[in-house]
Motif scaffolding. Structure first.
Motif, short mmCIF file in Angstrom:
data_model
loop_
_atom_site.label_atom_id
_atom_site.label_comp_id
_atom_site.label_asym_id
_atom_site.label_seq_id
_atom_site.Cartn_x
_atom_site.Cartn_y
_atom_site.Cartn_z
N THR A 105 -64.19 108.34 57.07
CA THR A 105 -65.20 107.46 56.47
C THR A 105 -66.56 108.13 56.48
N ASP A 140 -64.04 105.97 51.72
CA ASP A 140 -62.93 106.01 52.67
C ASP A 140 -61.77 106.80 52.07
N PRO A 194 -54.07 96.36 49.24
CA PRO A 194 -55.41 96.62 48.72
C PRO A 194 -56.20 97.54 49.64
N GLY A 195 -56.78 98.60 49.07
CA GLY A 195 -57.57 99.53 49.85
C GLY A 195 -56.79 100.69 50.41
N SER A 196 -55.47 100.69 50.27
CA SER A 196 -54.68 101.76 50.87
C SER A 196 -54.92 103.11 50.20
N GLY A 208 -57.85 104.17 49.57
CA GLY A 208 -59.21 104.57 49.88
C GLY A 208 -60.14 104.18 48.75
N VAL A 257 -67.34 102.60 47.41
CA VAL A 257 -68.05 101.37 47.06
C VAL A 257 -69.56 101.64 47.14
N SER A 294 -69.02 101.90 41.96
CA SER A 294 -68.11 101.30 42.93
C SER A 294 -66.72 101.12 42.34
N ASP A 295 -65.71 101.42 43.14
CA ASP A 295 -64.32 101.21 42.71
C ASP A 295 -63.91 99.74 42.80
N TYR A 296 -64.69 98.94 43.51
CA TYR A 296 -64.35 97.53 43.69
C TYR A 296 -65.59 96.68 43.42
#
Length: 276
Positions: free
Chosen positions: A156, A182, A199-201, A203, A206, A243-245
């Motif tokens: 991170t 991440d 979700p988030g696996s 990486g 943001v 941001s990816d999210y």
């Protein structure tokens, strides 16, 4: 993870303790604008020589620490505090850096700069953090079981920045920026993360921008015995910022202080040790 957050909180608490060290060496902070609790000394009648303004010296203070948590095992590291000095009539700026290593081969490096500019009316604080953190993942939700544990190592990098301006005595308004990346080194071949459905696996990155407001009436930044501290902040993480999210983050930090008496309590009417 929660364990990493606890160790960072410990390091920051030690860093706050470091901030007391310069106080005894002439680095005592002055009160905030409008604070009438401090007394001033007038020059004696007849003095003709101009007295140069007092200044705090630059100070470096290292402090080692040891901690323990079930998720990390024994952790050790060092907090390094740097105080650039400045006029006694100004709030004290500082840079705190921490290095934490655990017996589970977890590594966390963090720097927390805090600067007061323009006579203390501009407040800039930030966080730079990088970590490699082997941990255990159990799943998502209430159905997670101990038997479902799988090893995962996360890397991170995170940056946070607050820039605030004092709009009235002890009241601050400003903007905040937050970015984090991440990545995961490896998953268990038969685990949930390997499947890529959590979700988030994968990486990701943001980035967000938002606002922050702070009201601080404490009689001391590091050893307060009366007053309160309230800070509210909100951040919008948007694809337009890379941001990816897309999501929102809101936080409220509210504290109140009151001395309970005892040897450490200051007598009524006494000036604060390190005013806010």
């Amino acid at each position: 993870s929660a364990a990493a957050a606890r160790h960072l909180a410990l390091a920051r608490a030690l860093g706050a303790a470091l901030a007391l060290a310069p106080v005894g060496g002439g680095a005592q902070e002055a009160a905030a604008p409008g604070d009438t609790t401090r007394q001033t000394t007038r020059p004696k009648t007849g003095d003709t020589a101009a007295t140069p303004p007092a200044r705090r010296p630059r100070v470096w203070v290292p402090l080692p620490f040891v901690a323990y948590a079930p998720e990390t095992g024994t952790a050790g590291g060092v907090v390094l505090g740097y105080y650039p000095g400045g006029g006694v009539g100004a709030r004290a700026s500082s840079v705190l850096s921490t290095l934490t290593v655990t017996t589970r081969r977890q590594l966390v490096v963090e720097t927390l700069p805090e600067f007061f500019l323009h006579g203390g009316r501009t407040w800039i604080e930030g966080e730079l953090r990088a970590q490699r953190f082997p941990d255990v993942f159990y799943g998502v939700g209430n159905r997670a079981r101990l038997d479902d544990e799988e090893d995962v190592t996360a890397r991170t990098a995170e940056v946070r920045l607050h820039v605030q301006r004092e709009v009235r005595a002890r009241t601050w308004l400003g903007v905040r920026l937050h970015a984090r990346h991440d990545a995961f080194e490896a998953f268990d071949r038969t685990g949930l993360l390997q499947a890529g459905t959590t979700p988030g696996s994968a990486g990701g990155f943001v980035a967000g921008v938002g606002a922050v407001a702070t009201r601080d009436t404490r009689d001391g930044r590091f050893t307060p015995q009366r007053g309160s501290f309230v800070s509210a902040r909100g951040t919008a993480f948007l694809p337009a910022l890379g941001s990816d999210y897309r999501f929102g983050l809101w936080a409220l930090d509210a504290r109140a202080y009151r001395a309970l008496g005892g040897p450490g309590a200051r007598p009524a009417g006494a000036p604060p040790v390190a005013p806010a």
